[in-house]
Write an enzyme that holds these catalytic residues in place. Structure first.
Site, PDB file in Angstrom:
ATOM      1  N   GLY A 116      -4.828 -13.185  -4.247  1.00 59.73           N
ATOM      2  CA  GLY A 116      -4.317 -14.515  -4.576  1.00 59.73           C
ATOM      3  C   GLY A 116      -4.905 -14.954  -5.892  1.00 59.73           C
ATOM      4  O   GLY A 116      -5.934 -14.415  -6.326  1.00 59.73           O
ATOM      5  N   CYS A 160      -8.875  -7.926  -2.711  1.00 58.76           N
ATOM      6  CA  CYS A 160      -9.163  -8.789  -3.858  1.00 58.76           C
ATOM      7  C   CYS A 160      -9.567 -10.193  -3.374  1.00 58.76           C
ATOM      8  O   CYS A 160     -10.622 -10.355  -2.792  1.00 58.76           O
ATOM      9  CB  CYS A 160      -7.981  -8.821  -4.820  1.00 58.76           C
ATOM     10  SG  CYS A 160      -8.445  -9.455  -6.427  1.00 58.76           S
ATOM     11  N   TYR A 161      -8.718 -11.214  -3.564  1.00 59.93           N
ATOM     12  CA  TYR A 161      -9.094 -12.543  -3.064  1.00 59.93           C
ATOM     13  C   TYR A 161      -9.413 -12.487  -1.572  1.00 59.93           C
ATOM     14  O   TYR A 161     -10.307 -13.175  -1.086  1.00 59.93           O
ATOM     15  CB  TYR A 161      -7.955 -13.538  -3.321  1.00 59.93           C
ATOM     16  CG  TYR A 161      -8.297 -14.958  -2.912  1.00 59.93           C
ATOM     17  CD1 TYR A 161      -8.941 -15.813  -3.797  1.00 59.93           C
ATOM     18  CD2 TYR A 161      -8.002 -15.433  -1.631  1.00 59.93           C
ATOM     19  CE1 TYR A 161      -9.270 -17.113  -3.429  1.00 59.93           C
ATOM     20  CE2 TYR A 161      -8.332 -16.732  -1.249  1.00 59.93           C
ATOM     21  CZ  TYR A 161      -8.975 -17.559  -2.157  1.00 59.93           C
ATOM     22  OH  TYR A 161      -9.303 -18.839  -1.786  1.00 59.93           O
ATOM     23  N   HIS A 175      -6.520  -3.281  -5.951  1.00 60.45           N
ATOM     24  CA  HIS A 175      -5.236  -3.452  -5.245  1.00 60.45           C
ATOM     25  C   HIS A 175      -4.678  -2.100  -4.787  1.00 60.45           C
ATOM     26  O   HIS A 175      -4.043  -1.396  -5.566  1.00 60.45           O
ATOM     27  CB  HIS A 175      -4.226  -4.145  -6.161  1.00 60.45           C
ATOM     28  CG  HIS A 175      -4.547  -5.583  -6.381  1.00 60.45           C
ATOM     29  ND1 HIS A 175      -4.085  -6.576  -5.559  1.00 60.45           N
ATOM     30  CD2 HIS A 175      -5.341  -6.200  -7.305  1.00 60.45           C
ATOM     31  CE1 HIS A 175      -4.546  -7.746  -5.958  1.00 60.45           C
ATOM     32  NE2 HIS A 175      -5.313  -7.542  -7.019  1.00 60.45           N
ATOM     33  N   GLU A 190      -2.209  -1.623  -2.937  1.00 59.10           N
ATOM     34  CA  GLU A 190      -0.760  -1.677  -2.708  1.00 59.10           C
ATOM     35  C   GLU A 190       0.070  -1.315  -3.931  1.00 59.10           C
ATOM     36  O   GLU A 190       1.254  -1.054  -3.804  1.00 59.10           O
ATOM     37  CB  GLU A 190      -0.365  -3.071  -2.189  1.00 59.10           C
ATOM     38  CG  GLU A 190      -0.452  -4.230  -3.183  1.00 59.10           C
ATOM     39  CD  GLU A 190      -1.853  -4.824  -3.312  1.00 59.10           C
ATOM     40  OE1 GLU A 190      -2.847  -4.149  -2.963  1.00 59.10           O
ATOM     41  OE2 GLU A 190      -1.963  -5.973  -3.795  1.00 59.10           O
ATOM     42  N   ASP A 241      24.329  -3.977   2.888  1.00 61.39           N
ATOM     43  CA  ASP A 241      23.776  -4.806   3.963  1.00 61.39           C
ATOM     44  C   ASP A 241      24.822  -5.124   5.033  1.00 61.39           C
ATOM     45  O   ASP A 241      24.589  -4.897   6.220  1.00 61.39           O
ATOM     46  CB  ASP A 241      23.203  -6.127   3.417  1.00 61.39           C
ATOM     47  CG  ASP A 241      22.247  -5.912   2.260  1.00 61.39           C
ATOM     48  OD1 ASP A 241      21.811  -4.754   2.084  1.00 61.39           O
ATOM     49  OD2 ASP A 241      21.953  -6.870   1.544  1.00 61.39           O
ATOM     50  N   LYS A 259      15.038  -3.778   1.588  1.00 61.37           N
ATOM     51  CA  LYS A 259      16.301  -3.149   1.178  1.00 61.37           C
ATOM     52  C   LYS A 259      16.303  -1.638   1.406  1.00 61.37           C
ATOM     53  O   LYS A 259      17.286  -1.075   1.889  1.00 61.37           O
ATOM     54  CB  LYS A 259      16.558  -3.459  -0.296  1.00 61.37           C
ATOM     55  CG  LYS A 259      17.905  -3.000  -0.808  1.00 61.37           C
ATOM     56  CD  LYS A 259      18.930  -4.068  -0.562  1.00 61.37           C
ATOM     57  CE  LYS A 259      20.270  -3.744  -1.181  1.00 61.37           C
ATOM     58  NZ  LYS A 259      21.212  -4.851  -0.979  1.00 61.37           N
TER      59      LYS A 259
END
Ligand code: XMP
Length: 517
Positions: A58, A85-86, A174, A176, A232, A373
């Site tokens: 964050g 992190c945060y 991070h 991710e 979709d 997606k």
């Protein structure tokens, strides 16, 4: 819903731009997870019964006045916690450690040396220096009691920490993001190894579970679905068809502003191959009549949106006794909060068939609400949808109407359809179609002079819009090889009557948008 959700991870969001990526990586490890705001009350967290909790990064500093926090009760909850992190700093702050501004901001790549292969590092190689991505100002000065440093970088003596007995971990970098090459493996090690989840979140399982659920809860109910031929709505229609068969009616509206061959392709595939109960409504005349003389982009959108609802409602009435409307809403549209400050104000207004349920008093069925997606595409493949549908580029609801500057006429539609078909053909032939986000032609009815043979011409301009993007929020124009651009341009000018000039749109979003209107 069903067993595939039984083992889940909770991602608590502190407002990081990469929170969604954390969820993506967890899902890639075949574990279900959801993102919720960090303000989620402890009782709800308990009721949610996660196998593990991940605290996102964050932008704030834990000492700021309005710094987002989390109920410290999550640490006594008995499930593993990983702070990123945060998230790591808030663990430190809440558990009695000290966070302070670092000597300098650490932003970009760093080399991580591991001291302990536990928690997210349980599968990591202890001797390898791992490349990680840092983006922080504050750092851990003093770890809370019970914690040990697990890794360090040149700038962060505590680049990762852990309390193995309570199974609480923090990483300053991070994991991710793609810039941390082993990050996905670290998150997988955490959710599978540390939290003990089984990798059961597969799209095969998802499709089976969803179909079984709908067979139960929609038994005997009539459902309608607006099928656009996009990935979709196609996935929604086929999933529901497998669950409730004839009780699903899919409605495909030809609004007159579709691309070349689209009506026959969609009707042929879904009616003949998939056996869907499909109503194709030819409403082109109504739409085009209402668009006559209209040049304002918002007005075009409004007319098309309203007319769609009208046509759709009329068809639904003919079917009678309908109580449910199926929609292809995806997870990114659902995530209420991209920040800890609460639900984000804007959920895309042009999403799907917005406006229908209120007017028709229909309940919504949204089987893809939990999916990203690419997961939706995977379900499509599971269901046997062809690649031509599964890897389709997005196409806006108002269709070609917002790709024709000025008035939308039948003649202009014909011109744009032909030009657009050439763009699609060549992008596919060069295997670029699925590599870019969108590639299409725009008709700019501005006449310019040309020469063909010995004749002077005075015709319209076509613009090529080809962009790269990950979520359509930002985009950049694709650096398509000149040879491909040359081929597209020469084919359009030679084959499409009414166009004698092709230009390339080299604007990024922002400040431009992907569509021209
Ligand atoms: P812009 O032009 O805003 O587009 O950069 C972002 C993405 O959204 C698509 N788009 C729409 N999709 N209905 C839709 O279903 C619409 O009215 C609409 N307008 C834009 C656009 O194609 C791009 O992918």
């Amino acid at each position: 819903m069903s067993d595939i959700h039984a083992q889940k991870i909770l991602v608590l969001d502190f407002g990081s731009q990469t929170t969604q990526l954390i969820a993506r990586r967890v899902r890639e490890a075949r574990v279900y997870c959801e993102i919720h705001p960090c303000t989620m009350p402890l009782t709800e967290i308990k009721a949610y019964a996660p196998r593990g909790i991940i605290l996102s990064g964050g932008p704030a500093s834990v000492y700021a006045d309005d710094a987002p926090s989390v109920d410290a009760g999550i640490f006594d909850f008995g499930v593993p916690v990983l702070g990123i992190c945060y998230g790591m700093q808030i663990i430190t702050h809440l558990m009695g450690g000290v966070v302070a501004p670092g000597a300098k901001r650490e932003y970009g790549p760093a080399k991580l040396s591991l001291q302990e292969t536990v928690g997210p590092f349980r599968e990591s190689d202890p001797v390898e220096l791992l490349q990680v991505w840092m983006s922080h100002g504050d750092r851990i000065e003093e770890m809370p009691a019970g914690f040990a440093a697990l890794a360090q970088t040149d700038n962060s003596p505590v680049a990762a920490m852990g309390d193995t007995s309570r199974r609480i971990y923090g990483v300053q970098f991070h994991p991710e993001v793609a810039h941390t090459p082993q990050g996905a493996a670290m998150l997988a090690a955490f959710v599978l190894g540390e939290c003990g989840c089984n990798p059961i979140w597969t799209m095969h399982n998802f499709a089976e579970a969803t179909i079984a659920d709908f067979q139960k809860c929609l038994a005997g109910e009539k459902v309608i679905c607006a099928l656009s031929g996009g990935v979709d709505s196609s996935v929604v229609a086929v999933l529901l068809h497998k669950a409730i068969g004839e009780n699903l009616t899919s409605i495909f509206v030809d609004n007159g502003v579709l691309r070349a061959g689209e009506v026959s392709e969609v009707a042929g595939l879904f009616r003949d191959v998939f056996g869907l109960n499909l109503v194709v409504v030819d409403a082109a005349d109504t739409f085009l009549e209402r668009l006559q003389g209209v040049t304002d982009p918002e007005e075009k959108r409004r007319i098309i949106g309203h007319t769609f609802i009208e046509v759709f409602e009329a068809e639904a009435k003919k079917i009678g006794q309908v109580q449910y409307l199926a929609q292809g809403t995806l997870y990114p549209d659902v995530i209420e909060s991209v920040s800890f400050k609460g639900p984000s104000a804007v959920i895309k207004s042009h999403h799907n068939v917005g406006g229908l349920p209120e007017q028709m008093k229909l309940q919504l069925v949204e089987p893809l609400r939990e999916l990203f997606k690419d997961e939706c595409r995977e379900v499509g493949r599971e269901l046997g949808l062809p690649e031509s549908i599964v890897s389709r580029q997005p196409f806006p609801g108002p269709g070609l109407a917002i790709r024709i500057m000025g008035e939308v006429t039948r003649a202009r539609l014909k011109t744009l359809r032909e030009a657009d078909a050439i763009v699609q053909e060549e992008m596919r032939a060069e295997e670029l179609y699925t590599k870019v986000w969108q590639s299409f032609a725009v008709l700019v009815p501005v006449k310019t002079v040309g020469v063909m043979g010995d004749e002077r011409t005075y015709e319209d301009v076509a613009a090529l819009r080809i962009v790269d993007s990950v979520d359509a929020m930002t985009a950049d124009w694709t650096r398509v090889p000149y040879a491909v651009l040359a081929k597209i341009s020469s084919r359009i000018i030679n084959e499409v009557q009414g166009i004698n000039r092709v230009v390339l749109d080299i604007s990024s979003k922002p400040p431009s948008t992907i569509e021209w209107e």
